[in-house]
Write a protein that holds these residues in place. Structure first.
Motif, PDB file in Angstrom:
ATOM      1  N   GLY A   1      -1.743  12.521  -5.641  1.00 20.29           N
ATOM      2  CA  GLY A   1      -1.498  11.220  -5.798  1.00 20.29           C
ATOM      3  C   GLY A   1      -1.016  10.532  -4.305  1.00 20.29           C
ATOM      4  N   GLN A   2      -0.819  11.028  -3.294  1.00 16.42           N
ATOM      5  CA  GLN A   2      -0.408  10.360  -2.102  1.00 16.42           C
ATOM      6  C   GLN A   2      -1.450   9.503  -1.546  1.00 16.42           C
ATOM      7  OE1 GLN A   2       2.821  10.824  -2.688  1.00 16.42           O
ATOM      8  NE2 GLN A   2       3.504  11.514  -0.718  1.00 16.42           N
ATOM      9  N   HIS A   3      -2.524   9.988  -1.577  1.00 13.13           N
ATOM     10  CA  HIS A   3      -3.754   9.238  -1.313  1.00 13.13           C
ATOM     11  C   HIS A   3      -3.980   8.054  -1.987  1.00 13.13           C
ATOM     12  CE1 HIS A   3      -7.323   7.876   0.813  1.00 13.13           C
ATOM     13  NE2 HIS A   3      -8.072   8.272  -0.373  1.00 13.13           N
ATOM     14  N   GLY A   4      -3.751   8.300  -3.281  1.00 15.99           N
ATOM     15  CA  GLY A   4      -3.892   7.191  -4.270  1.00 15.99           C
ATOM     16  C   GLY A   4      -2.965   6.078  -4.145  1.00 15.99           C
ATOM     17  N   VAL A   5      -1.386   6.611  -3.738  1.00 17.33           N
ATOM     18  CA  VAL A   5      -0.517   5.542  -3.519  1.00 17.33           C
ATOM     19  C   VAL A   5      -0.669   4.723  -2.350  1.00 17.33           C
ATOM     20  CG1 VAL A   5       2.007   5.427  -3.036  1.00 17.33           C
ATOM     21  CG2 VAL A   5       1.266   6.844  -5.194  1.00 17.33           C
ATOM     22  N   ALA A   6      -1.211   5.564  -1.506  1.00 15.36           N
ATOM     23  CA  ALA A   6      -1.528   4.676  -0.086  1.00 15.36           C
ATOM     24  C   ALA A   6      -2.510   3.801   0.030  1.00 15.36           C
ATOM     25  CB  ALA A   6      -1.641   5.826   1.068  1.00 15.36           C
ATOM     26  N   LEU A   7      -3.583   4.368  -0.767  1.00 19.23           N
ATOM     27  CA  LEU A   7      -4.749   3.308  -0.825  1.00 19.23           C
ATOM     28  C   LEU A   7      -4.246   2.275  -1.707  1.00 19.23           C
ATOM     29  CD1 LEU A   7      -7.597   3.475   0.446  1.00 19.23           C
ATOM     30  CD2 LEU A   7      -8.413   3.873  -1.727  1.00 19.23           C
ATOM     31  N   ALA A   8      -3.594   2.152  -2.660  1.00 17.85           N
ATOM     32  CA  ALA A   8      -3.198   1.276  -3.538  1.00 17.85           C
ATOM     33  C   ALA A   8      -2.232   0.405  -2.566  1.00 17.85           C
ATOM     34  CB  ALA A   8      -2.541   1.801  -4.747  1.00 17.85           C
ATOM     35  N   THR A   9      -1.386   0.760  -1.824  1.00 19.41           N
ATOM     36  CA  THR A   9      -0.600   0.134  -1.155  1.00 19.41           C
ATOM     37  C   THR A   9      -1.315  -0.845   0.134  1.00 19.41           C
ATOM     38  OG1 THR A   9       1.204   1.761  -1.386  1.00 19.41           O
ATOM     39  CG2 THR A   9       1.297   0.296   0.753  1.00 19.41           C
ATOM     40  N   ALA A  10      -2.496  -0.184   0.532  1.00 17.23           N
ATOM     41  CA  ALA A  10      -3.290  -0.906   1.404  1.00 17.23           C
ATOM     42  C   ALA A  10      -4.034  -1.951   0.957  1.00 17.23           C
ATOM     43  CB  ALA A  10      -4.141   0.104   2.117  1.00 17.23           C
ATOM     44  N   ALA A  11      -4.488  -1.572  -0.282  1.00 16.10           N
ATOM     45  CA  ALA A  11      -5.545  -2.776  -1.107  1.00 16.10           C
ATOM     46  C   ALA A  11      -4.438  -4.014  -1.455  1.00 16.10           C
ATOM     47  CB  ALA A  11      -5.678  -2.167  -2.570  1.00 16.10           C
ATOM     48  N   ALA A  12      -3.144  -3.697  -1.820  1.00 10.35           N
ATOM     49  CA  ALA A  12      -2.003  -4.825  -1.997  1.00 10.35           C
ATOM     50  C   ALA A  12      -1.842  -5.463  -0.777  1.00 10.35           C
ATOM     51  CB  ALA A  12      -0.812  -4.270  -2.812  1.00 10.35           C
ATOM     52  N   TYR A  13      -1.756  -4.849   0.345  1.00  9.74           N
ATOM     53  CA  TYR A  13      -1.552  -5.560   1.661  1.00  9.74           C
ATOM     54  C   TYR A  13      -2.659  -6.529   2.036  1.00  9.74           C
ATOM     55  CZ  TYR A  13      -0.357  -5.909   6.503  1.00  9.74           C
ATOM     56  OH  TYR A  13      -0.244  -6.285   7.759  1.00  9.74           O
ATOM     57  N   PHE A  14      -3.949  -5.982   1.673  1.00  8.13           N
ATOM     58  CA  PHE A  14      -5.140  -6.742   2.242  1.00  8.13           C
ATOM     59  C   PHE A  14      -5.729  -7.629   0.948  1.00  8.13           C
ATOM     60  CE2 PHE A  14      -5.062  -3.580   5.764  1.00  8.13           C
ATOM     61  CZ  PHE A  14      -5.266  -4.255   6.454  1.00  8.13           C
ATOM     62  N   GLY A  15      -5.191  -7.443  -0.140  1.00  4.61           N
ATOM     63  CA  GLY A  15      -5.720  -8.375  -1.094  1.00  4.61           C
ATOM     64  C   GLY A  15      -6.993  -7.784  -1.643  1.00  4.61           C
ATOM     65  N   LEU A  16      -7.263  -6.462  -1.730  1.00  2.00           N
ATOM     66  CA  LEU A  16      -8.380  -5.786  -2.198  1.00  2.00           C
ATOM     67  C   LEU A  16      -8.017  -5.246  -3.629  1.00  2.00           C
ATOM     68  CD1 LEU A  16      -9.302  -4.185   1.004  1.00  2.00           C
ATOM     69  CD2 LEU A  16     -10.338  -6.212   0.193  1.00  2.00           C
ATOM     70  N   GLU A  17      -9.232  -4.921  -4.428  1.00  2.00           N
ATOM     71  CA  GLU A  17      -9.096  -4.474  -5.670  1.00  2.00           C
ATOM     72  C   GLU A  17      -8.995  -3.006  -5.333  1.00  2.00           C
ATOM     73  OE1 GLU A  17     -12.068  -5.305  -8.842  1.00  2.00           O
ATOM     74  OE2 GLU A  17     -12.626  -6.750  -7.491  1.00  2.00           O
ATOM     75  N   CYS A  18      -8.570  -2.104  -6.216  1.00  4.31           N
ATOM     76  CA  CYS A  18      -8.224  -0.546  -5.825  1.00  4.31           C
ATOM     77  C   CYS A  18      -8.525   0.141  -7.238  1.00  4.31           C
ATOM     78  CB  CYS A  18      -6.911  -0.284  -5.325  1.00  4.31           C
ATOM     79  SG  CYS A  18      -6.777   1.371  -4.818  1.00  4.31           S
ATOM     80  N   GLU A  19      -9.475   1.216  -7.128  1.00  2.00           N
ATOM     81  CA  GLU A  19      -9.766   2.145  -8.196  1.00  2.00           C
ATOM     82  C   GLU A  19      -9.486   3.693  -7.679  1.00  2.00           C
ATOM     83  OE1 GLU A  19     -13.364   1.409 -10.702  1.00  2.00           O
ATOM     84  OE2 GLU A  19     -13.945   3.355  -9.947  1.00  2.00           O
ATOM     85  N   ILE A  20      -8.755   4.332  -8.357  1.00  2.00           N
ATOM     86  CA  ILE A  20      -8.361   5.634  -8.098  1.00  2.00           C
ATOM     87  C   ILE A  20      -8.838   6.625  -9.054  1.00  2.00           C
ATOM     88  CG2 ILE A  20      -6.571   7.216  -7.499  1.00  2.00           C
ATOM     89  CD1 ILE A  20      -6.984   5.223  -5.434  1.00  2.00           C
ATOM     90  N   HIS A  21      -9.462   7.522  -8.623  1.00  2.00           N
ATOM     91  CA  HIS A  21      -9.836   8.745  -9.675  1.00  2.00           C
ATOM     92  C   HIS A  21      -9.034  10.072  -9.639  1.00  2.00           C
ATOM     93  CE1 HIS A  21     -14.120   6.605 -10.890  1.00  2.00           C
ATOM     94  NE2 HIS A  21     -13.660   6.014  -9.654  1.00  2.00           N
ATOM     95  N   MET A  22      -8.462  10.476 -10.871  1.00  2.00           N
ATOM     96  CA  MET A  22      -7.568  11.424 -10.638  1.00  2.00           C
ATOM     97  C   MET A  22      -7.733  12.424 -11.645  1.00  2.00           C
ATOM     98  SD  MET A  22      -3.520  10.821 -10.226  1.00  2.00           S
ATOM     99  CE  MET A  22      -2.330  12.476  -9.526  1.00  2.00           C
TER     100      MET A  22
END
Length: 400
Positions: free
Chosen positions: A122-143
């Motif tokens: 989940g660390q990569h997922g949290v980090a990518l979700a954080t980056a998406a929020a920062y840049f205003g992008l959608e984010c989809e994480i498969h787990m």
């Protein structure tokens, strides 16, 4: 006489190979989007504006540089000098944000609207979700469903950050299946999305790109260690699943006279399905679009794997790790589930630092190495903090 180019400039070659490992074994429909990513990275990696923005993000948003810390209490117990590169203090609690912010910035430059990725712990997922929020992008994480249950705190964080978490119910329901699922989703919309691979794995250019983005760990640590001690460490170690934190810290030391140990999860036994030690027990094979060393079953397909740490239970390893091990530049360390849990509690109670179970593998090996090599200086990549693991640990491995 021509001066030989530095290792990092030489590897991989233009086709993405580290020796015979690497490459891009992908279906025709992915060749164009991956070529687009490669060309964009080649351009932006030399672009002042891109690099300047990334530098500002790392300093003012991520909180870099992260410190190197001398673990005095632990060192006194084991007889060596153990230093920790504190990636657990990087924003979101692990090294993953180093490449996620950079991949999201790359996506922004390409005009993409959505980030798609897999995650294990989940660390990569949290980090990518954080980056998406920062840049205003959608984010989809498969787990994988197993990891969703095991790493519940990180699932909650991803959802709070606005990511869509897709449960994966196929196969073992862990990291390998999450990668498969994310690839399938990306295939459906390569025009508007980018597959932000979470480690130094996958088709070219991701093993190189993620290594380069993560190399900030090693170059910071090298400068900090020299400033602290006046010399280089005797040994550098990091846990390896795919191997992004390890390549990050190894990058700065490859051409130095420093031992490099990649620590694999020995799990609970040597039989297939009891460990995730690809380099130790695996053989050459192609999976997820790259050639490397992988664990295979009797049919020659990816074998079932196990580790107490969800972020490193992967049946292959980054191609650069396979190459460096094949030429003898890196050595392999092993850490069992039991040893990882012991290191988790030891660091927590001696230093007041709760490590991720992934990082605990490298720490456990460093402790063993220190006891056998008295007085040696050891630099450990403490790749993440253990907030995500505390419920699982207390429920399954409680200690007074």
């Amino acid at each position: 006489m021509h001066k030989q180019k530095p290792y990092l400039d030489n590897f991989p070659n233009e086709n993405g190979y580290f020796g015979k490992f690497g490459g891009a074994y992908i279906p025709p429909e992915l060749q164009k989007p991956f070529k687009e990513i490669e060309e964009a990275y080649q351009k932006l990696s030399k672009d002042f504006e891109f690099l300047s923005e990334l530098k500002k993000i790392r300093k003012y948003y991520q909180g870099r540089p992260t410190p190197v810390y001398f673990a005095k209490n632990l060192s006194n117990i084991v007889g060596g000098n153990i230093y920790l590169k504190r990636e657990d203090l990087n924003h979101t609690g692990s090294h993953k944000l180093n490449h996620c912010m950079a991949e999201a910035l790359l996506a922004k430059y390409l005009g993409k609207k959505k980030l798609i990725a897999e995650t294990g712990a989940g660390q990569h997922g949290v980090a990518l979700a954080t980056a998406a929020a920062y840049f205003g992008l959608e984010c989809e994480i498969h787990m994988g469903e197993v990891d969703i249950k095991k790493e519940h705190p990180n699932v909650v964080k991803m959802k709070i950050l606005g990511a869509k978490v897709v449960p994966v119910t196929k196969g073992l329901k862990t990291l390998k299946e999450a990668v498969d699922s994310a690839f399938e989703s990306y295939l459906n919309d390569t025009k508007n999305s980018i597959f932000a691979i979470g480690s130094v794995v996958g088709p070219h250019p991701f093993p190189k790109m993620v290594r380069d983005f993560q190399s900030v760990i090693g170059f910071e640590a090298k400068e900090q260690f020299l400033e602290m001690t006046g010399k280089l460490p005797d040994m550098v170690t990091a846990c390896v699943g795919g191997g992004s934190n390890a390549m990050g810290i190894f990058s700065a030391f490859i051409e130095d006279s420093v031992e490099l140990y990649a620590v694999e999860p020995a799990g609970k036994g040597q039989n297939l399905g009891e460990h995730s030690a690809s380099l130790t027990y695996g053989e050459e094979g192609i999976m997820h679009g790259f050639n490397s060393i992988m664990l295979k079953d009797e049919r020659g397909e990816a074998a079932p794997v196990h580790s107490i740490a969800s972020g490193i239970d992967y049946p292959s390893v980054g191609p650069e790790h396979a190459y460096l091990n094949s030429i003898g530049r890196t050595k392999i360390g092993l850490c069992t589930d039991e040893e990882a849990v012991d290191a988790f509690y030891t660091l927590s109670r001696l230093e007041g630092i709760i490590p991720a179970l992934e990082s605990s593998h490298a720490l456990a090996f460093a402790m063993k190495y220190a006891k056998e090599n008295k007085g040696k200086s050891i630099l450990v990549s403490l790749s993440g903090r253990g907030d995500k693991d505390i419920d699982f640990i207390i429920e399954n491995f409680p200690r007074d």
